[in-house]
Motif scaffolding. Structure first.
Motif, PDB file in Angstrom:
ATOM      1  N   ASN A 182      -2.108   1.724  20.698  1.00  0.00           N
ATOM      2  CA  ASN A 182      -2.976   2.457  20.346  1.00  0.00           C
ATOM      3  C   ASN A 182      -3.837   2.388  19.239  1.00  0.00           C
ATOM      4  O   ASN A 182      -4.363   2.769  18.421  1.00  0.00           O
ATOM      5  CB  ASN A 182      -1.994   3.731  19.545  1.00  0.00           C
ATOM      6  CG  ASN A 182      -0.944   4.302  20.617  1.00  0.00           C
ATOM      7  OD1 ASN A 182      -1.440   4.582  21.785  1.00  0.00           O
ATOM      8  ND2 ASN A 182       0.384   4.486  20.145  1.00  0.00           N
ATOM      9  N   THR A 215      -4.466   9.295  30.210  1.00  0.00           N
ATOM     10  CA  THR A 215      -4.737   8.877  28.884  1.00  0.00           C
ATOM     11  C   THR A 215      -6.448   8.615  29.017  1.00  0.00           C
ATOM     12  O   THR A 215      -7.035   8.386  27.961  1.00  0.00           O
ATOM     13  CB  THR A 215      -4.199   7.264  28.646  1.00  0.00           C
ATOM     14  OG1 THR A 215      -4.837   6.693  29.379  1.00  0.00           O
ATOM     15  CG2 THR A 215      -2.884   7.612  28.700  1.00  0.00           C
ATOM     16  N   ASN A 218      -8.778  10.818  26.914  1.00  0.00           N
ATOM     17  CA  ASN A 218      -8.466  10.369  25.251  1.00  0.00           C
ATOM     18  C   ASN A 218      -9.205   9.200  24.803  1.00  0.00           C
ATOM     19  O   ASN A 218      -9.634   8.623  23.685  1.00  0.00           O
ATOM     20  CB  ASN A 218      -7.080  10.351  24.931  1.00  0.00           C
ATOM     21  CG  ASN A 218      -6.282  11.700  25.069  1.00  0.00           C
ATOM     22  OD1 ASN A 218      -7.214  12.704  24.799  1.00  0.00           O
ATOM     23  ND2 ASN A 218      -5.307  11.614  25.468  1.00  0.00           N
ATOM     24  N   ASN A 219      -9.255   8.026  25.727  1.00  0.00           N
ATOM     25  CA  ASN A 219      -9.584   6.758  25.614  1.00  0.00           C
ATOM     26  C   ASN A 219     -11.237   6.377  25.899  1.00  0.00           C
ATOM     27  O   ASN A 219     -11.607   5.541  25.239  1.00  0.00           O
ATOM     28  CB  ASN A 219      -8.774   5.837  26.401  1.00  0.00           C
ATOM     29  CG  ASN A 219      -7.268   5.664  25.886  1.00  0.00           C
ATOM     30  OD1 ASN A 219      -7.204   5.887  24.698  1.00  0.00           O
ATOM     31  ND2 ASN A 219      -6.457   5.457  26.583  1.00  0.00           N
TER      32      ASN A 219
END
Length: 345
Positions: A182, A215, A218-219
């Motif tokens: 993360n 994901t 979000n990334n």
């Protein structure tokens, strides 16, 4: 734990002073906030810390070492003044522990970097002042701070990106190699600013693609630091993995040199690219700040390269409704027209 002999940030083994007041000897190691290193405090400061009652200078000193951890969070303190907003005990002798002023620290590199680490959002004047100093000296200080406490890496990487630049290439590459889970978004700006473009783009896109499709939204903001049309080519490459289209996709595309020819191409392509194109048009035609607009877009409003006459934009976006007229697309097209002709929603 009773105080012993510790290795400080300067590599000097010594009986440390309290990290908070810096006046008394540290007599306790307090592991809080799941930190990997303890708060090293005197008993009085320990009491104030756990009761959200630090004096302004004490807050400054601790955030400069431990970052914006739970007990130092802006839920409990004003980070512009250091004032405790929800103390559970009385905050005594506040005037004797004032919060440092920018003018007081601006000529002291160590303290100026502490000031940068304490701010929730690093101010432009702080960045400009740091630019006056030697890049190598700045790099050594932020490296030392991260070596002591990796939890503050997020701000060190921001300083590396915005101030140090390519001089931090070797360090940032090593931090990338050694990163924990993360840390993609924390490191992204520094990777983009300090490494060669091709290497940086390859590293970030590969990391994003390795993760689960869920994901992606979000990334992908990691790629906004490039502000490069190559990002748009990458979006086309991963389009089959885009199952929902939150505004994050449009925000990213809007800051990546989006041009009118690509708008037309993506509208013809259909979902998900068509929905992203409509969101891009919405962002690029916005002239007023909205409360829900990202800070990045507020500070650097995107523009559409090769933008045609407003009537042409509206005509093309409205034509899309003939093949996709769900409420979302209707609202997006309405927003574009409202932006261009300053009508009311």
């Amino acid at each position: 734990m009773v105080a012993g002999t510790w290795t400080t940030m300067n590599g000097i083994e010594n009986l440390m002073n309290c990290e908070s007041c810096k006046a008394n000897k540290a007599t306790i190691d307090e592991f809080l906030d799941d930190n990997e290193i303890p708060y090293r405090l005197c008993w009085s400061c320990r009491k104030r810390l756990v009761n959200y009652a630090l004096r302004p200078l004490e807050l400054f000193n601790l955030v400069a070492i431990h970052g914006h951890a739970y007990y130092l969070h802006d839920d409990f303190y004003d980070h512009d003044t250091g004032v405790a907003t929800q103390p559970e005990i009385a905050v005594l002798e506040v005037d004797k522990f004032p919060f440092p002023d920018f003018d007081e620290v601006k000529d002291n590199l160590e303290r100026l970097i502490d000031y940068a680490f304490v701010q929730y959002f690093m101010e432009a004047r702080v960045i400009s002042q740091l630019m006056i100093f030697d890049r190598g000296a700045i790099l050594e200080i932020i490296k030392r701070k991260v070596d002591y406490n990796a939890a503050i890496g997020y701000r060190a990487y921001e300083v590396a990106a915005k101030v140090v630049g390519p001089a931090a290439e070797r360090w940032i590459r090593q931090e990338w190699i050694n990163q924990k889970d993360n840390q993609l978004l924390a490191l992204a700006e520094a990777v983009a600013a300090c490494l060669d473009f091709d290497e940086a783009f390859s590293l970030l896109t590969a990391e994003i693609e390795e993760k689960d499709d869920r994901t992606l939204p979000n990334n992908i903001s990691a790629l906004a630091h490039f502000r490069n049309a190559k990002t748009l080519d990458w979006i086309e490459k991963v389009a089959s993995r885009i199952h929902t289209v939150p505004t994050a996709w449009g925000n990213l595309a809007a800051v990546s040199q989006f041009d009118w020819s690509r708008v037309q191409k993506w509208l013809l392509h259909g979902r998900p690219l068509s929905l992203i194109a409509l969101d891009v048009l919405g962002e690029c035609t916005t002239t007023k700040n909205r409360q829900n607009r990202s800070i990045r877009l507020q500070q650097n409003p995107p523009t559409l390269i090769g933008s045609p006459d407003p009537a042409v934009i509206v005509e093309n976006s409205q034509a899309y409704l003939a093949i996709d007229s769900v409420p979302r697309t209707k609202q997006a097209v309405k927003r574009i027209a409202n932006n261009l002709f300053e009508t009311e929603d």
